[in-house]
Design a protein around this motif. Structure first.
Motif, PDB file in Angstrom:
ATOM      1  N   ARG A  64      41.640  46.634  50.664  1.00 28.71           N
ATOM      2  CA  ARG A  64      42.274  47.117  49.436  1.00 28.71           C
ATOM      3  C   ARG A  64      41.463  46.690  48.211  1.00 28.71           C
ATOM      4  O   ARG A  64      41.327  47.455  47.244  1.00 28.71           O
ATOM      5  CB  ARG A  64      43.697  46.567  49.361  1.00 28.71           C
ATOM      6  N   HIS A 349      55.571  49.790  43.134  1.00 28.18           N
ATOM      7  CA  HIS A 349      54.401  49.586  43.979  1.00 28.18           C
ATOM      8  C   HIS A 349      54.556  48.408  44.949  1.00 28.18           C
ATOM      9  O   HIS A 349      54.055  48.461  46.068  1.00 28.18           O
ATOM     10  CB  HIS A 349      53.156  49.357  43.117  1.00 28.18           C
ATOM     11  N   TYR A 350      55.230  47.330  44.485  1.00 28.67           N
ATOM     12  CA  TYR A 350      55.196  46.087  45.256  1.00 28.67           C
ATOM     13  C   TYR A 350      56.561  45.491  45.576  1.00 28.67           C
ATOM     14  O   TYR A 350      56.639  44.530  46.342  1.00 28.67           O
ATOM     15  CB  TYR A 350      54.390  45.027  44.478  1.00 28.67           C
ATOM     16  N   THR A 396      51.179  50.794  52.820  1.00 22.79           N
ATOM     17  CA  THR A 396      51.419  51.530  51.582  1.00 22.79           C
ATOM     18  C   THR A 396      52.534  52.553  51.779  1.00 22.79           C
ATOM     19  O   THR A 396      52.971  52.824  52.911  1.00 22.79           O
ATOM     20  CB  THR A 396      50.144  52.264  51.130  1.00 22.79           C
TER      21      THR A 396
END
Length: 424
Positions: A64, A349-350, A396
């Protein structure tokens, strides 16, 4: 790969204004500055250190992180560095060799000492037109209503004030500027303590990162953490980065002396990694992880990378998140108000991954949990493949396989019962 190093003595006059001011020239801050300059913004990048400078880190780059280097136009940085194909996972008398998964990211990682890595990205930012100031520490902010109007720096015994349009805060784990803006780190969730060193190795060109999930201290006591050996290659001086990390919470703090644990671990892996000497340049750090902070944004400012606790709660990896949040923050520049939007972007996103990983990390701070999960886990190729994907930040939203769906489900359940979700 760096231009001639600038020192405070021969630096250009301190700028008094920046369209975009970036505080902190680690991988996140320098990447943000470079992306913003490439987008046509007038950018000033300021750091308290004079480069090149060292930083406590494992120096490993996940696939990543390699992808973010490519996005920055710096993929060539790892051309002469080890091509890391995956992890060698060890523990409880077993070993699994697990490759990085193929998919959205490159199928390889690398490793570059932070002394070189950070300076290379900083130099790239300067080449794109960023104005760089070294040796200047941010000490205060001036507010114009709900906006940051200016940041005050201390440099060489003098103070300088820089008026700002937008502010990106990338000043690391303790984030003094973030604290001045209201950022708070919550240690009731899992955080990390880590130490690293360097040693010469006949295996410095290995294509595998070493990881020992069964970490023991000098008295053979089992510790809630892991050890690593990351090869830096011939271009990295024939060295390996050897280190140890442990997990803790405010209820279960890590009362341990890291130096003897690291020295014991280095002795343990000496034959396996053909170490040519004892560990040197030992340094340690404390890590907020998994979004365990509040106050990550305001009207015209955002925290990124380590300052926003964007660090994997299971292994302390944060370089990829730092560079990724840098790119995402620059994409948001120009919005009317970053306060809620930046937090929502980080959560989107996280959030699920951080919540799930924080919960698992919290369990791993209890000594009895480590062998209960580790002993059968290390013997399962499927479980170790999951461990590599989680530790490498490689699951992801685009992944639709069973493992990815299961991990996101755990994250959703954890988020619902988490008393303090990531960034909240």
């Amino acid at each position: 790969m760096s231009p001639e190093k600038t020192t405070p003595q021969d630096a250009a006059p301190f700028p008094d204004h920046a369209d975009v001011l970036v505080v902190g020239a680690g991988p996140g801050g320098s990447a943000a500055a470079a992306h913003a300059a490439a987008a046509g913004r007038d950018v000033v990048l300021v750091d308290a250190a004079v480069f090149p400078r060292d930083k406590t880190c494992g120096d490993g780059l996940t696939p990543r992180a390699v992808a973010e280097l490519d996005a920055l136009g710096l993929g060539s940085l790892v051309a002469d560095r080890p091509r890391i194909d995956g992890l060698l996972l060890n523990g409880w008398g077993a070993r699994q060799q697990v490759r990085w998964p193929s998919g959205r990211f490159p199928a390889y990682g690398s490793a570059v000492a932070r002394t070189e890595f950070d300076d290379a990205i900083r130099a790239h930012a300067v080449r794109t037109g960023v104005r760089m100031v070294e040796g200047a520490k941010a000490i205060d902010v001036t507010m114009n209503g709900d906006r940051v109007g200016a940041v005050t720096f201390s440099a060489g015994g003098d103070t300088h004030t820089v008026r700002v349009g937008d502010l990106i805060v990338a000043d690391g784990v303790r984030s003094g500027l973030g604290k001045a803006l209201g950022r708070e780190w919550h240690r009731d969730t899992a955080y990390g303590v880590a130490a690293r060193a360097y040693a010469p190795s006949a295996r410095a060109d290995s294509h595998w990162m070493g990881s020992h999930l069964e970490l023991r201290g000098p008295e053979d006591e089992l510790l809630p953490g892991y050890g690593w050996v990351f090869p830096l290659g011939a271009a990295g001086g024939g060295l390996v980065n050897v280190g140890v990390g442990a997990l803790a919470t405010s209820k279960r703090p890590a009362h341990m002396a890291l130096r003897p644990i690291l020295e014991h671990y280095a002795a343990m892996v000496q034959d396996e990694w053909a170490l040519g000497g004892p560990p040197v340049r030992i340094a340690s750090a404390l890590l907020p992880m998994g979004g365990a902070v509040t106050g990550v944004a305001g009207r015209n400012w955002m925290l990124i990378g380590d300052a926003a606790a964007c660090v994997n709660p299971l292994n302390g990896e944060g370089i990829d998140y730092a560079m990724e949040t840098a790119r995402l923050a620059v994409e948001l520049l120009g919005a009317d108000d970053y306060t809620g939007r930046w937090r929502d972007i980080l959560v989107g996103h996280y959030g699920l991954a951080f919540s799930a990983a924080r919960r698992l990390a919290g369990l791993l701070t209890m000594p009895q949990t480590v062998p209960t999960l580790g002993r059968p886990g290390i013997r399962s190729p499927q479980l170790m493949s999951l461990v590599v994907r989680v530790m490498g930040n490689l699951i992801t939203d685009e992944d639709a396989d069973l493992v990815a769906r299961a991990w996101r489900t755990v994250g959703r359940i954890s988020s619902r019962i988490d008393p303090r979700p990531p960034f909240a």
